[in-house]
Each structure stands twice: as C-alpha cells, then as structure tokens.
Design a protein around this motif. Sequence first.
Motif, PDB file in Angstrom:
ATOM      1  N   LEU A 146      -1.292   7.310   0.210  1.00  0.00           N
ATOM      2  CA  LEU A 146      -0.063   6.858   0.853  1.00  0.00           C
ATOM      3  C   LEU A 146       1.149   6.859  -0.070  1.00  0.00           C
ATOM      4  CD1 LEU A 146      -1.371   3.974   3.142  1.00  0.00           C
ATOM      5  CD2 LEU A 146      -1.087   6.398   3.646  1.00  0.00           C
ATOM      6  N   THR A 147       1.085   7.528  -1.212  1.00  0.00           N
ATOM      7  CA  THR A 147       2.274   7.748  -2.025  1.00  0.00           C
ATOM      8  C   THR A 147       2.716   9.196  -1.848  1.00  0.00           C
ATOM      9  OG1 THR A 147       0.895   8.260  -3.944  1.00  0.00           O
ATOM     10  CG2 THR A 147       1.661   5.991  -3.719  1.00  0.00           C
ATOM     11  N   PHE A 148       3.963   9.490  -2.261  1.00  0.00           N
ATOM     12  CA  PHE A 148       4.500  10.834  -2.084  1.00  0.00           C
ATOM     13  C   PHE A 148       3.988  11.762  -3.184  1.00  0.00           C
ATOM     14  CE2 PHE A 148       8.524   8.844  -0.071  1.00  0.00           C
ATOM     15  CZ  PHE A 148       7.890   8.790   1.157  1.00  0.00           C
ATOM     16  N   ASN A 149       3.549  12.968  -2.795  1.00  0.00           N
ATOM     17  CA  ASN A 149       3.116  13.925  -3.819  1.00  0.00           C
ATOM     18  C   ASN A 149       3.536  15.357  -3.535  1.00  0.00           C
ATOM     19  OD1 ASN A 149       1.396  14.412  -1.670  1.00  0.00           O
ATOM     20  ND2 ASN A 149      -0.369  14.882  -2.968  1.00  0.00           N
ATOM     21  N   LYS A 163       8.131   6.398  -8.974  1.00  0.00           N
ATOM     22  CA  LYS A 163       9.573   6.472  -8.756  1.00  0.00           C
ATOM     23  C   LYS A 163       9.886   6.208  -7.284  1.00  0.00           C
ATOM     24  CE  LYS A 163      13.571   9.538  -9.345  1.00  0.00           C
ATOM     25  NZ  LYS A 163      14.012  10.892  -9.747  1.00  0.00           N
ATOM     26  N   ILE A 164      10.875   5.330  -7.032  1.00  0.00           N
ATOM     27  CA  ILE A 164      11.303   5.042  -5.661  1.00  0.00           C
ATOM     28  C   ILE A 164      12.355   6.079  -5.260  1.00  0.00           C
ATOM     29  CG2 ILE A 164      12.280   3.342  -4.092  1.00  0.00           C
ATOM     30  CD1 ILE A 164       9.626   2.512  -5.287  1.00  0.00           C
ATOM     31  N   VAL A 165      12.113   6.788  -4.161  1.00  0.00           N
ATOM     32  CA  VAL A 165      13.021   7.855  -3.729  1.00  0.00           C
ATOM     33  C   VAL A 165      13.345   7.698  -2.244  1.00  0.00           C
ATOM     34  CG1 VAL A 165      12.201   9.508  -5.455  1.00  0.00           C
ATOM     35  CG2 VAL A 165      11.095   9.407  -3.212  1.00  0.00           C
ATOM     36  N   GLN A 166      14.433   8.337  -1.868  1.00  0.00           N
ATOM     37  CA  GLN A 166      14.845   8.411  -0.454  1.00  0.00           C
ATOM     38  C   GLN A 166      15.503   9.774  -0.269  1.00  0.00           C
ATOM     39  OE1 GLN A 166      16.869   4.866   1.011  1.00  0.00           O
ATOM     40  NE2 GLN A 166      17.837   6.030   2.659  1.00  0.00           N
ATOM     41  N   ARG A 167      14.684  10.821  -0.378  1.00  0.00           N
ATOM     42  CA  ARG A 167      15.180  12.187  -0.468  1.00  0.00           C
ATOM     43  C   ARG A 167      15.150  12.932   0.857  1.00  0.00           C
ATOM     44  NH1 ARG A 167      11.742  13.606  -5.887  1.00  0.00           N
ATOM     45  NH2 ARG A 167      10.051  13.392  -4.355  1.00  0.00           N
ATOM     46  N   GLY A 168      14.723  12.289   1.911  1.00  0.00           N
ATOM     47  CA  GLY A 168      14.629  12.990   3.189  1.00  0.00           C
ATOM     48  C   GLY A 168      15.983  13.467   3.688  1.00  0.00           C
ATOM     49  N   ALA A 169      16.000  14.628   4.311  1.00  0.00           N
ATOM     50  CA  ALA A 169      17.248  15.203   4.818  1.00  0.00           C
ATOM     51  C   ALA A 169      16.977  15.965   6.106  1.00  0.00           C
ATOM     52  CB  ALA A 169      17.869  16.133   3.774  1.00  0.00           C
ATOM     53  N   GLU A 170      18.000  16.067   6.918  1.00  0.00           N
ATOM     54  CA  GLU A 170      17.940  16.843   8.157  1.00  0.00           C
ATOM     55  C   GLU A 170      19.105  17.828   8.190  1.00  0.00           C
ATOM     56  OE1 GLU A 170      16.017  13.444  11.153  1.00  0.00           O
ATOM     57  OE2 GLU A 170      18.127  14.041  11.335  1.00  0.00           O
ATOM     58  N   VAL A 171      18.828  19.006   8.699  1.00  0.00           N
ATOM     59  CA  VAL A 171      19.866  20.003   8.951  1.00  0.00           C
ATOM     60  C   VAL A 171      19.764  20.394  10.420  1.00  0.00           C
ATOM     61  CG1 VAL A 171      20.732  22.300   8.408  1.00  0.00           C
ATOM     62  CG2 VAL A 171      19.781  20.876   6.594  1.00  0.00           C
ATOM     63  N   LEU A 174      12.244   6.558   2.684  1.00  0.00           N
ATOM     64  CA  LEU A 174      12.100   5.682   1.521  1.00  0.00           C
ATOM     65  C   LEU A 174      10.624   5.527   1.164  1.00  0.00           C
ATOM     66  CD1 LEU A 174      13.465   3.711  -0.505  1.00  0.00           C
ATOM     67  CD2 LEU A 174      13.106   1.905   1.197  1.00  0.00           C
ATOM     68  N   GLY A 175      10.291   5.757  -0.094  1.00  0.00           N
ATOM     69  CA  GLY A 175       8.894   5.627  -0.520  1.00  0.00           C
ATOM     70  C   GLY A 175       8.743   5.796  -2.015  1.00  0.00           C
ATOM     71  N   GLU A 176       7.503   5.786  -2.455  1.00  0.00           N
ATOM     72  CA  GLU A 176       7.177   5.844  -3.886  1.00  0.00           C
ATOM     73  C   GLU A 176       6.396   7.113  -4.193  1.00  0.00           C
ATOM     74  OE1 GLU A 176       5.802   2.255  -6.474  1.00  0.00           O
ATOM     75  OE2 GLU A 176       3.979   3.268  -5.814  1.00  0.00           O
ATOM     76  N   THR A 177       6.752   7.791  -5.307  1.00  0.00           N
ATOM     77  CA  THR A 177       6.021   8.977  -5.737  1.00  0.00           C
ATOM     78  C   THR A 177       4.782   8.569  -6.525  1.00  0.00           C
ATOM     79  OG1 THR A 177       7.194   9.192  -7.836  1.00  0.00           O
ATOM     80  CG2 THR A 177       8.216  10.207  -5.902  1.00  0.00           C
ATOM     81  N   TYR A 233       0.814  -1.206   0.000  1.00  0.00           N
ATOM     82  CA  TYR A 233       0.000   0.000   0.000  1.00  0.00           C
ATOM     83  C   TYR A 233       0.853   1.263   0.000  1.00  0.00           C
ATOM     84  CZ  TYR A 233       0.666  -1.198   4.960  1.00  0.00           C
ATOM     85  OH  TYR A 233       1.189  -1.595   6.159  1.00  0.00           O
ATOM     86  N   TYR A 234       2.166   1.160   0.327  1.00  0.00           N
ATOM     87  CA  TYR A 234       3.070   2.295   0.206  1.00  0.00           C
ATOM     88  C   TYR A 234       3.685   2.372  -1.199  1.00  0.00           C
ATOM     89  CZ  TYR A 234       3.134   3.015   5.293  1.00  0.00           C
ATOM     90  OH  TYR A 234       2.795   3.281   6.592  1.00  0.00           O
ATOM     91  N   MET A 235       3.904   1.233  -1.813  1.00  0.00           N
ATOM     92  CA  MET A 235       4.568   1.176  -3.117  1.00  0.00           C
ATOM     93  C   MET A 235       3.778   0.283  -4.074  1.00  0.00           C
ATOM     94  SD  MET A 235       8.613   0.855  -2.188  1.00  0.00           S
ATOM     95  CE  MET A 235       9.479   2.083  -1.231  1.00  0.00           C
ATOM     96  N   PRO A 236       2.610   0.726  -4.517  1.00  0.00           N
ATOM     97  CA  PRO A 236       1.772  -0.132  -5.369  1.00  0.00           C
ATOM     98  C   PRO A 236       2.290  -0.298  -6.791  1.00  0.00           C
ATOM     99  CG  PRO A 236       0.771   2.038  -5.105  1.00  0.00           C
ATOM    100  CD  PRO A 236       1.947   2.003  -4.188  1.00  0.00           C
ATOM    101  N   LYS A 237       3.131   0.620  -7.265  1.00  0.00           N
ATOM    102  CA  LYS A 237       3.551   0.578  -8.663  1.00  0.00           C
ATOM    103  C   LYS A 237       4.920  -0.070  -8.864  1.00  0.00           C
ATOM    104  CE  LYS A 237       0.915   4.725  -9.865  1.00  0.00           C
ATOM    105  NZ  LYS A 237       0.980   6.120 -10.396  1.00  0.00           N
ATOM    106  N   SER A 238       5.911   0.358  -8.107  1.00  0.00           N
ATOM    107  CA  SER A 238       7.290  -0.060  -8.382  1.00  0.00           C
ATOM    108  C   SER A 238       7.950  -0.785  -7.218  1.00  0.00           C
ATOM    109  CB  SER A 238       8.132   1.182  -8.734  1.00  0.00           C
ATOM    110  OG  SER A 238       7.549   1.911  -9.792  1.00  0.00           O
ATOM    111  N   GLY A 239       7.233  -1.002  -6.139  1.00  0.00           N
ATOM    112  CA  GLY A 239       7.842  -1.606  -4.965  1.00  0.00           C
ATOM    113  C   GLY A 239       8.157  -3.073  -5.138  1.00  0.00           C
TER     114      GLY A 239
END
Length: 737
Positions: A619-622, A574-582, A567-570, A507-513
């Motif tokens: 539940l996908t990234f948008n 597309k599978i991405v892991q773009r989270g960042a902390e400063v 980590l998640g799906e747009t 349910y988090y990655m229905p297309k490319s997971g």
Amino acid sequence: MNITIRILLGMMISLANISANAAESSVVPVSSVQESEPVFIELPKLKVDERRIESERINKTQSITMVTSKDLERTQSSSIFDAIKDVPGVSIQGGPRPSGMSFNIRGYTDNEDVLVKVDGVTKGFEKYRMGGTFIEPELLKSIEVQRGPQITSGSGSLGGTINATTKSASDFLAPNQRYGARVKFGYANNNDEYSRSYIAYARPDDRVDILYNYSNRTSNNITLPDGTALDSSAIESVSKLLKFSLFPIDTLALTTSVVSFQDSGLQPYDSTGGQPGSFGNVIRSIDDFTWSQGLSYKPDNRWVDLKVTYGQAHTKLHDLIKEGMSPSINAAGSNNGNLNDYYDYESTTLDIANNAELLNKETFKVALLTGYQYNQTKRDVRRILDNTVNSNIQYPGGFNGAAPPGTKTSQAVYLQPRFELGALSITPGIRYDNYEIEAAGGTLKILQQFNEPSEIQVNPITYSLGLAYDLVPKQLSIFANFAQGFRPPLVDQYFTRGSYGSNCATYYMPKSGPKSGICGSYYQLQTSQSEEVGVHYQNPRLFGTEAQVTSKLTYFHVDTEHLLSSLGETNTGKIVQRGAEVRDGVELESTLYYRAIFARLAYSSIWGDIKQDARNKSLTFNTFETIPLYTAPADAFNLTLGAQITPKVEANVGYRHASDRVVVLSGGTGTPFVFGTQKGYETFNAGLHWAPSQQVGFRVIGENLGNTKYNLDGAFGGSIGVMAPGRNVRFIVELTY
C-alpha cells in the motif's frame, strides 16, 4: 500560456486591419425584423436590431449556458439535474433518486469541484456516497451553468458553477395585473408520482412584488426498463418559496427569498450507487433551508452598478439505521440497537460586486469589475447508538472519525478590467483568496494529543485573461480564455480519520505519515490551468430569411496538478502528491428560431489521461502509471425541435445520443485498475402543450419513450451505475387565475 492562445491572439491582431471592409461587404442590412409571437408562446428573449441577435441561452465568449424559464416550462423536469443534462460538457452521475445525483462538469465530479448557488447563496453539503443538491425545479426561473473556473464564481470551483435563480411575481403577472395565482397538478405513470404546485403572486403596489410557491411530490418506487422496481426509490418531498421584492426608487431593488426543501423515506445509504450492497438501507430525513437578501443599485452614474447578496443555507440530515439494515455500519446482534447519524451544515455567504464604466469613447472603452466574497461553512456530524454505553465507547460525544466536524472560512477579492479597442476586447483578471480550515470536536482533541496543526490557512492567487475579436461586427467573433483555478480539500478530506476517506492512515503511510492518521496540513492545493479557444456566430436574418441563429464552438484544454486523491507515501518514506490530469474537449451549442419553430442543439466530447503513483501490495507508492480519464462523461449529442403548431398548441421532441465510455470495473488500493466499457445509448423525449384559454393548460410529456435499457454514470464518475428509469409519461394540468 498554451500556444493556441498565442496563435489566436496573433490572428486577431493581423485581422484587425481588414475586418472593417469585410464587415461592410458581408453584412446584409435589415431595416426591421418583425417577430410574430403567437398566443401562449414565450420564445427565449431576443434583442434584434438591424445586424444583431442576442440569445440569453448562449454566452458570446465564455463557457456559460443559461437554461431559461421557457426551457424549464417545456421540460417540466423533476430534478435540477434533469433540467441541465443537455448542456454541453455537463453530465449527471449517481443513482436516479434526487438525493443520489451529483454534477459532472468536464469530468470534474466531486461536490467541491462544482459550486452550487441558489439566489446567489452558496450551498455546501457533503456526505460520503451521497449527492448534496436539494432544489425543486418547480421553484426556479432559470439555471446558469458555468463550465470551468470564472473569476466571479467563487473559491475552489474547478469544474464550474451552477447558479439557480428562483421565480418572482413579475414572471407571471400580465401588464396592469395586480394579483394572480396558478395551480398545477401532475401525474407520472412510471412510479405513480403525484405532484402539486400552488403559486400565489401579487404586485399590490408598483414598488412591491410578492410570490409564494408550495410544491410537493409523492411516488412509489421507480420502474426500470425491464419492468422491475428500483427498491427504496419512492419520493415524498415538500418545497416552498417565499419571495419579496421592494423597489424604493427606480434605480434600487431589494429582494428577499426563502427556500425550503424536505424529503423523507427509505433510501440506500449509498444513494449515489443506488443499490444497498454492504451499506444497506437507511430511513433518511432531509431538511434544507436557504435564505437570501439581494440588493441591486444602478443609479444614473457610470461608476456604479452594484450588486450585493447576503444569505445563509442550512441543511440537516438524519439517517436512522436499524439493526441489520446495514451490515458494514452497525453489527447485527451486538445489542447496539439502532444507529443514528446526524449531519448539520450551515453556510453563510456575502457577495459584493460593482461594474464601473471608466471610459466610454466611440473607439475605446474601459470598464472595471471589482468584488469581495465571503463564505463560511460549519459542519457538525454526530453518530449515536441506542446502547448509550457502547455509543460512548465507540463514538465518544457522538464523534465519528470517518465523518469529522469542522469549519471552512474563505474570503476573496478580485479585479477584472475590460478594454475594448474597436473590434478587439481584452479582459485580464486577478483574484486573491484566503482560506482557513479549523478542526472541531473529537478531531480537535486527537490533533492536540499528537501536537499536530488543527488550523490550516492557504492564500492562493489566480490569474485569468480573456481575448475576443469581432471578425464581422455583431455577427462573427473569435475568442480565447485563460484561467487558473484551485481546490482545497474538503473538511471531510483534511480531517478524516479511519478506513474510509483518509489517505494518511498508518497502513498507507507507515514511515513518514502523521501519527494521528489525519492528513491535515500534509495536503497541497489541487490546482488547474485551463485554456479555451472558440468561435461565436449570430445572425438575425440567416440567408436573408427570418431565421435567427446563434452558434458557438469551443475547444478547451485543462491541466490539473496535485490531485488530492494522489497524496501518499513512497517506498522510501517520501510524502508526495504528484497526481495529475490532462483533459481536452470540444463543445458545440446552437439555437435556431424561425417564426414559430425553434431548434436547440448541443454536442460535447471530452478525453484525457490521469497520471498517478500506483500502490503496491504493501500500500505504498512504487510505480508511476498513466490511465484513462475515467471520470470523463460520454460523448453526448442532444437535439430538441419544437413548434407552435396553432396559437393554442405547442409541441416539441428531444433526442439524446451518448457514446460508449471508459469505466473502472475493479482494482485500486494496491491492485491494478481493470477498465471496461459502459455501453452508449439513445433516448427520445416529447412534449405537447395545449392551452384552450389563458386560464387553462394541459401538458403531456414523454421521457425515454423507447424504454431504452441503459446504465447511469456511477458514483465518483468512474463506475457503471444502476439502470436508468424506464418509459415515463407525465400528465400536467395548469389553472391560472
């Protein structure tokens, strides 16, 4: 590299030509400093010459603080967490039970972000909604707290490292004494806790050192400031230490230590949150064991200063969940009977390091630190129902997809030369790691079924650089540090399957997971880059008096990328892991000693942001959003004052102020976060030690004397936790033979 480091380096070079004259004019020569040390007081070990003081608590150029044996003796902390809570940049999160606490260093909160070692052996227990550090402070001589990645600290520790060292017979024996013993009895009125400690130590021969320590605690439930009891918080634990040291020759030391810890009783399944909630209670048994063999060899040869540690850590945990105790785990009335969770962790450590002195000239010195590290952690988890038929259907072979078994193996080599050119020192470093993570049991079968990788290998290379310059020789220094770090996912993250913990569920990655729903090789390494600048000051004769002061101020900036939680799906698949902390922060620590008076001060403040993809209702990234760094601990100010009032009486008082902090009230997993405020607080502690003779001592220790109502930092660092314990007064009697 951050511009602040380049600026500081420029300052160092430009000041190199003028510092010598400044030093001569600003330093007050001192021919000798007489330290008056009254009976029964052991101030931190200080080396004093005509221009210098060295305190073992504060590292000169690195973010390292040592909690000394005297610190531990004064506070008589009931957990390792309480023992280090006044170290700058460090916070404790989770419930007030020892099994529910975990470390938060500079806002890094996961177990894998903060490495824990006992006598050099890596501990590696991990369990959902539970802390994983089982160490009785009564057994410890010192605790070294490293903040940020250090080249020697071990693979993956972005937040830092906790190095705990156990006691030895030499810590108790007086000169010319061969045998001795100490008995300690304690009582705490908050939860009717009774503690007992029995220590026997001996040096039958000048080359043999033996110690045995047995400690246990039993208590009722913790009393909160409002007078109510915190359910299922009673303690029944036993700790043991056997340590044997051998000195075959003057330059060689061999040390073996065996540490064990057992705990049992009724506890919340969610011990980090502290309240049963939908997870309910469990009957929990913990059996923890650590064995360490250390070697130290320093012959009359500048090329050899060798230290070797080999050992194993083994943690076994059993959760008995009776029908109806945990509605979200076992269904009442389903004829499943009791549910049993068995966790078995075994970790093996080998650490070899040598510090060679390559060149030692008056104006130019070169040293080289080299090392090799090996660690393997095996994780076996089984879930079994009393109803064997249903157990084999729901958990075949004991396999629970939400808590997978597996093995993590890491090897690393590192090089760190050190160049000293007059007042300037340069310390570059390079480290190569090799990680291999393997699935096992039911996870392995699922991955093979879907033809997905069951073995993952990563080989990161990280770099570091340290710069320091003495503006005033042996008194005033400025420094800058740069370090790269990384963190691979836990076995729990790589191979989890199911609704708890897996970012790759369908349910988090229905297309490319992944078809298996197991993330595995989809993860990237989480990486960090940290920069520090600061100033260190030490003076054995402050303003020409006998006051001895050591202070350090540090500013740090850390960029963390590829957050594992991101980590998640747009929407496009597309599978991405773009989270960042400063994050940025300031840390101040200082110690002051004047005759029989001492003071210790610490302050820290951390702030920052998290940048991440946000899930929509599907539940996908948008969208991409920036939110507060909700894992950052509160700004904290700690002050401890103490004095040897008479040769037989010592007293100390402590004050702590924590500011308001941002927390998550609700949201996540498809709905926006709602942020709130966890109110700040201030608490007072005090201690009194009376030793009428060398054989007898009495202590009274008061904690939260104002009975302040405040909440602990909740699970994962981002929520409001349960209420902290109320006023507690402890009475201790020590008998020494």
